[in-house]
Design an enzyme around this catalytic site. Structure first.
Site, PDB file in Angstrom:
ATOM      1  N   ASN A  22      61.697  60.152  55.504  1.00  0.00           N
ATOM      2  CA  ASN A  22      61.232  58.864  56.041  1.00  0.00           C
ATOM      3  C   ASN A  22      62.293  58.390  57.034  1.00  0.00           C
ATOM      4  O   ASN A  22      63.408  58.910  57.042  1.00  0.00           O
ATOM      5  CB  ASN A  22      60.942  57.866  54.906  1.00  0.00           C
ATOM      6  CG  ASN A  22      62.205  57.398  54.197  1.00  0.00           C
ATOM      7  OD1 ASN A  22      63.168  56.977  54.840  1.00  0.00           O
ATOM      8  ND2 ASN A  22      62.213  57.484  52.874  1.00  0.00           N
ATOM      9  N   ARG A  90      59.970  66.475  47.077  1.00  0.00           N
ATOM     10  CA  ARG A  90      59.824  65.625  45.885  1.00  0.00           C
ATOM     11  C   ARG A  90      58.890  66.229  44.830  1.00  0.00           C
ATOM     12  O   ARG A  90      58.796  65.692  43.718  1.00  0.00           O
ATOM     13  CB  ARG A  90      59.341  64.206  46.275  1.00  0.00           C
ATOM     14  CG  ARG A  90      60.376  63.428  47.074  1.00  0.00           C
ATOM     15  CD  ARG A  90      60.146  61.925  47.033  1.00  0.00           C
ATOM     16  NE  ARG A  90      60.360  61.367  45.691  1.00  0.00           N
ATOM     17  CZ  ARG A  90      60.144  60.093  45.355  1.00  0.00           C
ATOM     18  NH1 ARG A  90      59.673  59.254  46.263  1.00  0.00           N
ATOM     19  NH2 ARG A  90      60.377  59.649  44.131  1.00  0.00           N
ATOM     20  N   ARG A 137      51.678  58.677  52.981  1.00  0.00           N
ATOM     21  CA  ARG A 137      51.976  59.464  51.776  1.00  0.00           C
ATOM     22  C   ARG A 137      50.690  59.792  50.997  1.00  0.00           C
ATOM     23  O   ARG A 137      50.250  60.921  50.973  1.00  0.00           O
ATOM     24  CB  ARG A 137      52.973  58.728  50.885  1.00  0.00           C
ATOM     25  CG  ARG A 137      54.356  58.579  51.510  1.00  0.00           C
ATOM     26  CD  ARG A 137      55.015  59.926  51.746  1.00  0.00           C
ATOM     27  NE  ARG A 137      56.332  59.847  52.337  1.00  0.00           N
ATOM     28  CZ  ARG A 137      57.453  59.654  51.673  1.00  0.00           C
ATOM     29  NH1 ARG A 137      57.437  59.511  50.369  1.00  0.00           N
ATOM     30  NH2 ARG A 137      58.612  59.619  52.309  1.00  0.00           N
ATOM     31  N   HIS A 166      55.237  53.394  52.111  1.00  0.00           N
ATOM     32  CA  HIS A 166      54.572  53.182  50.819  1.00  0.00           C
ATOM     33  C   HIS A 166      54.089  51.726  50.794  1.00  0.00           C
ATOM     34  O   HIS A 166      54.775  50.833  51.308  1.00  0.00           O
ATOM     35  CB  HIS A 166      55.554  53.347  49.645  1.00  0.00           C
ATOM     36  CG  HIS A 166      55.803  54.751  49.200  1.00  0.00           C
ATOM     37  ND1 HIS A 166      57.059  55.199  48.851  1.00  0.00           N
ATOM     38  CD2 HIS A 166      54.956  55.806  49.011  1.00  0.00           C
ATOM     39  CE1 HIS A 166      56.980  56.474  48.471  1.00  0.00           C
ATOM     40  NE2 HIS A 166      55.717  56.860  48.555  1.00  0.00           N
ATOM     41  N   ASP A 168      54.296  49.615  48.525  1.00  0.00           N
ATOM     42  CA  ASP A 168      55.237  48.675  47.885  1.00  0.00           C
ATOM     43  C   ASP A 168      56.423  48.298  48.766  1.00  0.00           C
ATOM     44  O   ASP A 168      57.300  47.553  48.348  1.00  0.00           O
ATOM     45  CB  ASP A 168      55.693  49.193  46.510  1.00  0.00           C
ATOM     46  CG  ASP A 168      56.609  50.407  46.588  1.00  0.00           C
ATOM     47  OD1 ASP A 168      56.914  50.877  47.705  1.00  0.00           O
ATOM     48  OD2 ASP A 168      57.032  50.888  45.517  1.00  0.00           O
ATOM     49  N   ALA A 254      67.869  55.509  51.451  1.00  0.00           N
ATOM     50  CA  ALA A 254      66.832  56.516  51.177  1.00  0.00           C
ATOM     51  C   ALA A 254      65.444  55.935  51.398  1.00  0.00           C
ATOM     52  O   ALA A 254      64.433  56.602  51.161  1.00  0.00           O
ATOM     53  CB  ALA A 254      66.950  57.027  49.750  1.00  0.00           C
ATOM     54  N   CYS A 260      61.004  50.112  43.997  1.00  0.00           N
ATOM     55  CA  CYS A 260      60.944  51.579  43.964  1.00  0.00           C
ATOM     56  C   CYS A 260      61.731  52.164  42.793  1.00  0.00           C
ATOM     57  O   CYS A 260      61.447  53.266  42.350  1.00  0.00           O
ATOM     58  CB  CYS A 260      61.558  52.176  45.226  1.00  0.00           C
ATOM     59  SG  CYS A 260      60.879  51.617  46.755  1.00  0.00           S
TER      60      CYS A 260
HETATM   61  N1  ARG Z   1      63.266  58.717  49.628  1.00  0.00           N
HETATM   62  C1  ARG Z   1      62.101  58.354  48.881  1.00  0.00           C
HETATM   63  C2  ARG Z   1      60.865  58.862  49.605  1.00  0.00           C
HETATM   64  O1  ARG Z   1      60.865  58.906  50.809  1.00  0.00           O
HETATM   65  C3  ARG Z   1      62.046  56.874  48.666  1.00  0.00           C
HETATM   66  C4  ARG Z   1      60.934  56.436  47.783  1.00  0.00           C
HETATM   67  C5  ARG Z   1      60.790  54.955  47.682  1.00  0.00           C
HETATM   68  N2  ARG Z   1      59.834  54.612  46.719  1.00  0.00           N
HETATM   69  C6  ARG Z   1      58.905  53.643  46.827  1.00  0.00           C
HETATM   70  N3  ARG Z   1      58.157  53.374  45.805  1.00  0.00           N
HETATM   71  N4  ARG Z   1      58.683  53.017  47.956  1.00  0.00           N
HETATM   72  O2  ARG Z   1      59.889  59.245  49.012  1.00  0.00           O
END
Ligand code: ARG
Length: 277
Positions: A22, A90, A137, A166, A168, A254, A260
């Site tokens: 990201n 992931r 995503r 995301h 959230d 991150a 998160c």
């Molecule tokens: N580095 C992670 C990703 O890119 C961060 C995830 C953050 N999580 C969230 N629920 N927004 O997936």
């Protein structure tokens, strides 16, 4: 007496920036490990102080983003829809989250293999309705499937800004009628849909959205966010909430923050729901 809210977290022992999936992530801007641990402990202590019971999933070397437990699954009542990550980096988290959730006696459901779904990061209840973020995503079809699996109406919202990848990161339900949001993260249609389905919206500006103000953990009237969101906090106080700030900058590296780092195990606001299904 109602049961204490339960939240799943993962200590950042193996956390770092090992890849870039990201726009916030840059391997040249590494995490300060000790500070990350202190920040995470700070968040945990605040959550415990407002009555939350914290449960833990074991950190795993090579899976630095396992700290972001919001992405493990969507939990609704006893049902748990497991995530299927878009990025290979992931996907190794899936069995660890699945094992942690299975051991908690939830009813585990899975989606067809070809769909991406990133759990409570992209699926948030506001009242009876599930709001879902897609395109960057999760896939739109996955959100529809999730709605069918839990017999709830889904409102799919297209996310258009890669920084707010995301749901959230740009939308945060506070109660069945109220949410925090950052409108430019959605297309014009999504903005209209949110305006017509959530009666009371607290808008956040770009600076505070970039400080992850919308990535808040809501527990009753308490709203826990990263530092750097004074206008949001003022608006929350005016609306009768009790905002709490705690530094989480090491996690912003991150692309994550308070919300998160947490997953409600008893469902997002389960205590207030009428589980009729
Ligand atoms: N580095 C992670 C990703 O890119 C961060 C995830 C953050 N999580 C969230 N629920 N927004 O997936």
């Amino acid at each position: 007496m109602t049961d204490a809210p339960r939240i799943l977290m993962c200590r950042p022992d193996c956390y770092g920036i090992e890849y870039e999936i990201n726009p916030w992530m840059n391997r040249e801007r590494q995490v300060d490990h000790d500070r990350a641990i202190r920040q995470w402990e700070g968040l945990r202590a605040i959550l415990e102080s407002i009555g939350v019971q914290i449960e833990l999933v074991e950190p795993q070397a090579g899976l630095p983003d396992l700290v972001f437990t919001a992405n493990a699954a969507l939990i609704f009542g006893q049902k748990c829809v497991l995530s299927q990550f878009r990025h290979a980096q992931r996907q190794g988290e899936e069995p660890h989250f699945a094992a942690a959730l299975r051991s908690r006696n939830l009813e585990i459901v899975t989606l067809p293999e070809d769909l991406y779904f990133e759990g409570a990061g992209d699926a948030l209840f506001c009242g009876e309705t599930l709001f879902g973020g897609y395109r960057i995503r999760s896939t739109a079809l996955a959100l529809q499937r999730v709605g069918a699996l839990i017999s709830r109406e889904v409102i799919p919202l297209e996310l258009v800004d890669p920084r707010f990848y995301h749901l959230d990161t740009c939308f945060c339900p506070l109660s069945p009628e109220r949410a925090i949001w950052f409108p430019p993260a959605f297309d014009a249609y999504g903005q209209d849909v949110i305006r017509s389905n959530v009666p009371s919206l607290i808008e956040i500006d770009e600076t505070e959205a970039a400080a992850f103000g919308a990535n808040a953990v809501v527990v009753g009237q308490h709203v826990v966010t990263n530092t750097g969101c004074p206008k949001l906090h003022e608006n929350l106080r005016t609306s009768g909430f009790e905002p709490i700030e705690t530094p989480l900058g090491e996690f912003v590296r991150a692309g994550g923050s308070a919300k998160c780092l947490t997953l409600r195990l008893d469902g997002e606001d389960a205590a207030n729901w009428n589980l009729v299904s």
